[in-house]
Design a protein around this motif. Structure first.
Motif, PDB file in Angstrom:
ATOM      1  N   HIS A 121      -8.022   5.693  17.991  1.00  0.00           N
ATOM      2  CA  HIS A 121      -8.353   6.359  19.253  1.00  0.00           C
ATOM      3  C   HIS A 121      -7.092   6.831  19.968  1.00  0.00           C
ATOM      4  N   LEU A 122      -6.009   6.076  19.829  1.00  0.00           N
ATOM      5  CA  LEU A 122      -4.747   6.488  20.447  1.00  0.00           C
ATOM      6  C   LEU A 122      -4.316   7.862  19.944  1.00  0.00           C
ATOM      7  N   PHE A 123      -4.569   8.122  18.659  1.00  0.00           N
ATOM      8  CA  PHE A 123      -4.171   9.399  18.062  1.00  0.00           C
ATOM      9  C   PHE A 123      -5.361  10.340  17.852  1.00  0.00           C
ATOM     10  N   ASN A 124      -6.439  10.085  18.571  1.00  0.00           N
ATOM     11  CA  ASN A 124      -7.609  10.976  18.598  1.00  0.00           C
ATOM     12  C   ASN A 124      -8.142  11.300  17.204  1.00  0.00           C
ATOM     13  N   LEU A 167      -0.969  10.766   6.135  1.00  0.00           N
ATOM     14  CA  LEU A 167      -0.222   9.593   6.591  1.00  0.00           C
ATOM     15  C   LEU A 167      -1.168   8.399   6.542  1.00  0.00           C
ATOM     16  N   VAL A 168      -0.914   7.510   5.594  1.00  0.00           N
ATOM     17  CA  VAL A 168      -1.785   6.359   5.360  1.00  0.00           C
ATOM     18  C   VAL A 168      -1.300   5.184   6.192  1.00  0.00           C
ATOM     19  N   VAL A 169      -2.166   4.637   7.021  1.00  0.00           N
ATOM     20  CA  VAL A 169      -1.854   3.478   7.852  1.00  0.00           C
ATOM     21  C   VAL A 169      -2.483   2.259   7.186  1.00  0.00           C
ATOM     22  N   PHE A 170      -1.628   1.379   6.679  1.00  0.00           N
ATOM     23  CA  PHE A 170      -2.069   0.201   5.933  1.00  0.00           C
ATOM     24  C   PHE A 170      -1.790  -1.033   6.768  1.00  0.00           C
ATOM     25  N   SER A 171      -2.826  -1.718   7.196  1.00  0.00           N
ATOM     26  CA  SER A 171      -2.653  -2.938   7.997  1.00  0.00           C
ATOM     27  C   SER A 171      -3.910  -3.784   7.877  1.00  0.00           C
ATOM     28  N   ARG A 172      -3.844  -5.014   8.349  1.00  0.00           N
ATOM     29  CA  ARG A 172      -4.928  -5.961   8.089  1.00  0.00           C
ATOM     30  C   ARG A 172      -5.838  -6.216   9.275  1.00  0.00           C
ATOM     31  N   ASP A 173      -5.522  -5.654  10.444  1.00  0.00           N
ATOM     32  CA  ASP A 173      -6.274  -5.961  11.667  1.00  0.00           C
ATOM     33  C   ASP A 173      -7.183  -4.786  12.014  1.00  0.00           C
ATOM     34  N   GLU A 174      -8.502  -4.969  11.868  1.00  0.00           N
ATOM     35  CA  GLU A 174      -9.427  -3.865  12.093  1.00  0.00           C
ATOM     36  C   GLU A 174      -9.468  -3.439  13.556  1.00  0.00           C
ATOM     37  N   LEU A 175      -9.294  -4.380  14.491  1.00  0.00           N
ATOM     38  CA  LEU A 175      -9.311  -4.015  15.905  1.00  0.00           C
ATOM     39  C   LEU A 175      -8.122  -3.123  16.239  1.00  0.00           C
ATOM     40  N   LYS A 176      -6.940  -3.493  15.748  1.00  0.00           N
ATOM     41  CA  LYS A 176      -5.763  -2.659  16.020  1.00  0.00           C
ATOM     42  C   LYS A 176      -5.922  -1.285  15.386  1.00  0.00           C
ATOM     43  N   GLN A 177      -6.495  -1.217  14.196  1.00  0.00           N
ATOM     44  CA  GLN A 177      -6.720   0.096  13.583  1.00  0.00           C
ATOM     45  C   GLN A 177      -7.675   0.925  14.432  1.00  0.00           C
ATOM     46  N   TYR A 178      -8.719   0.309  14.927  1.00  0.00           N
ATOM     47  CA  TYR A 178      -9.674   1.007  15.803  1.00  0.00           C
ATOM     48  C   TYR A 178      -8.951   1.558  17.037  1.00  0.00           C
ATOM     49  N   TRP A 223      -6.859   5.530   6.930  1.00  0.00           N
ATOM     50  CA  TRP A 223      -6.854   4.151   7.419  1.00  0.00           C
ATOM     51  C   TRP A 223      -7.274   3.199   6.312  1.00  0.00           C
ATOM     52  N   PHE A 224      -6.382   2.297   5.952  1.00  0.00           N
ATOM     53  CA  PHE A 224      -6.665   1.305   4.920  1.00  0.00           C
ATOM     54  C   PHE A 224      -6.536  -0.095   5.521  1.00  0.00           C
ATOM     55  N   ILE A 225      -7.654  -0.816   5.573  1.00  0.00           N
ATOM     56  CA  ILE A 225      -7.586  -2.238   5.893  1.00  0.00           C
ATOM     57  C   ILE A 225      -7.094  -2.955   4.641  1.00  0.00           C
ATOM     58  N   GLY A 226      -6.033  -3.723   4.773  1.00  0.00           N
ATOM     59  CA  GLY A 226      -5.505  -4.416   3.614  1.00  0.00           C
ATOM     60  C   GLY A 226      -4.312  -5.271   4.001  1.00  0.00           C
ATOM     61  N   ASP A 227      -3.960  -6.182   3.110  1.00  0.00           N
ATOM     62  CA  ASP A 227      -2.849  -7.101   3.318  1.00  0.00           C
ATOM     63  C   ASP A 227      -1.856  -6.892   2.186  1.00  0.00           C
ATOM     64  N   ILE A 228      -0.559  -6.865   2.516  1.00  0.00           N
ATOM     65  CA  ILE A 228       0.435  -6.668   1.455  1.00  0.00           C
ATOM     66  C   ILE A 228       0.459  -7.825   0.474  1.00  0.00           C
ATOM     67  N   ARG A 229      -0.212  -8.909   0.792  1.00  0.00           N
ATOM     68  CA  ARG A 229      -0.346 -10.000  -0.181  1.00  0.00           C
ATOM     69  C   ARG A 229      -1.263  -9.606  -1.350  1.00  0.00           C
ATOM     70  N   ILE A 282       2.699  10.089   3.121  1.00  0.00           N
ATOM     71  CA  ILE A 282       3.459   8.909   3.538  1.00  0.00           C
ATOM     72  C   ILE A 282       2.501   7.739   3.752  1.00  0.00           C
ATOM     73  N   LEU A 283       2.921   6.553   3.367  1.00  0.00           N
ATOM     74  CA  LEU A 283       2.179   5.327   3.705  1.00  0.00           C
ATOM     75  C   LEU A 283       3.101   4.413   4.492  1.00  0.00           C
ATOM     76  N   ILE A 284       2.564   3.820   5.552  1.00  0.00           N
ATOM     77  CA  ILE A 284       3.322   2.835   6.319  1.00  0.00           C
ATOM     78  C   ILE A 284       2.544   1.531   6.332  1.00  0.00           C
ATOM     79  N   THR A 285       3.187   0.455   5.848  1.00  0.00           N
ATOM     80  CA  THR A 285       2.579  -0.866   5.948  1.00  0.00           C
ATOM     81  C   THR A 285       2.843  -1.415   7.342  1.00  0.00           C
ATOM     82  N   GLY A 286       1.924  -2.236   7.833  1.00  0.00           N
ATOM     83  CA  GLY A 286       2.079  -2.727   9.199  1.00  0.00           C
ATOM     84  C   GLY A 286       2.055  -1.596  10.202  1.00  0.00           C
ATOM     85  N   GLY A 287       1.254  -0.582   9.919  1.00  0.00           N
ATOM     86  CA  GLY A 287       1.314   0.661  10.684  1.00  0.00           C
ATOM     87  C   GLY A 287       0.724   0.610  12.075  1.00  0.00           C
ATOM     88  N   THR A 288       0.078  -0.492  12.458  1.00  0.00           N
ATOM     89  CA  THR A 288      -0.485  -0.584  13.812  1.00  0.00           C
ATOM     90  C   THR A 288       0.395  -1.400  14.752  1.00  0.00           C
TER      91      THR A 288
END
Length: 329
Positions: A50-53, A35-46, A60-66, A9-15
């Motif tokens: 940690h929230l999910f250990n 489960l691929v988490v695709f979002s553009r904010d590296e701090l939120k991904q970080y 984890w994919f840093i990226g923008d749907i643009r 599964i991939l979720i955009t805006g996953g953070t």
């Protein structure tokens, strides 16, 4: 067992708020292969890592749907996509329309095309009540995105990929929720600003939103726009449920804000049916070249049907609102 069980599964805006709730549900109940988490904010991904250990099932994919090329890379081997990424603030959209078009419209087109090219099986996009009869730029971009996802099934007719949309109202406990703001003012003994004392709204909890998305994956043929059948609430009742006895101040509607919310317009109501024992409405596509048929067991809505927060037949009381807030927040 859900079709999502054991899949990639991939979720955009996953953070975001929904993304974190969906990740928790998926890890606890769906045992995704990946489960691929695709979002553009590296701090939120970080922070979410940690929230999910650093659960090994998460990627984890840093990226923008643009960026369609980055999407194409992230979608390799993905079975299902939840599209939650969007710019969402109504008043911000009025002053930054180009940015909202780039993300909510062009970004959605990128998700559609990249999903088809990658051989994704099912895509569910998150919409908003503001996409129904939109009066603001944000709602207009989301209505456009809704139509892109529904008609994306035409583009994918010769492929396996199918698209559906879920549309719901305000989410209790989300990052943009007014509830923490009211609580803070209440603790300071300040009056609560209400845009208009007559306002009514649809509210849904994060667990309800996640369940609706998972249900849609299991239910969809492709081309459905699902709307939950949920109670309305008066904004003044919400305010008094959060801060009993608080003074309320009418400050006027913000740019682009509606007095009452709508999830199904009268025009859409002509194509709406009731499904899942009355839990959801489905707005059916106008044209369905990919072989869509009415859901089994569905019931048409009556002539002239529309679904608005002020004319709803179900309402939350202050006590019910308070109970939900205490349980969820």
């Amino acid at each position: 067992m859900s079709i999502l069980h054991g899949s990639s599964i991939l979720i955009t805006g996953g953070t975001g708020s929904f993304g974190k709730a969906f990740i928790r549900y998926a890890l606890d109940n769906l045992n995704p292969r990946r489960l691929v988490v695709f979002s553009r904010d590296e701090l939120k991904q970080y922070e979410v890592r940690h929230l999910f250990n650093d659960d090994p099932r998460l990627r984890w994919f840093i990226g923008d749907i643009r960026d369609e090329r980055r999407l194409a890379r992230a979608l390799h081997g993905v079975d299902h996509v939840v599209h939650a990424a969007a710019l969402k603030q109504v008043d911000t959209a009025e002053y930054n329309p180009f940015e909202f078009v780039k993300t909510n419209v062009l970004g959605s087109q990128n998700v559609i095309e990249a999903s088809i090219d990658a051989g994704v099986k099912r895509v569910v996009a998150l919409s908003t009540d503001k996409a129904s009869s939109p009066i603001n730029l944000y709602g207009a971009t989301k209505l456009t995105a809704d139509k892109l996802f529904i008609t994306g099934n035409h583009y994918a007719a010769a492929y396996e990929t199918r698209f559906a949309v879920v549309r719901y109202g305000n989410v209790m406990g989300s990052r943009g929720s007014v509830i923490p703001f009211f609580r803070k003012l209440g603790e300071q003994g300040k009056p609560l600003p209400i845009t208009d004392l007559r306002c009514t709204r649809f509210f849904i909890t994060l667990p309800q939103a996640v369940k609706m998305v998972v249900d849609t994956f299991d239910f969809m043929q492709g081309g459905e726009l699902l709307v939950p059948r949920i109670p309305s609430m008066r904004v003044v009742d919400l305010a008094h449920a959060v801060v009993p006895g608080a003074e309320l101040v009418d400050v006027g509607l913000r740019p682009g804000e509606k007095l009452h919310e709508e999830m199904i317009s009268p025009e859409e109501g002509r194509r709406a049916v009731v499904v899942r024992d009355g839990d959801y409405f489905v707005i059916q596509p106008d044209i369905a070249s990919w072989g869509y048929s009415a859901p089994i067991g569905s019931t048409p809505t009556p002539d002239g049907f529309a679904y608005r927060s002020d004319s709803n037949d179900e309402w939350y009381t202050q006590e019910q609102i308070r109970t939900i807030i205490e349980a969820e927040l």
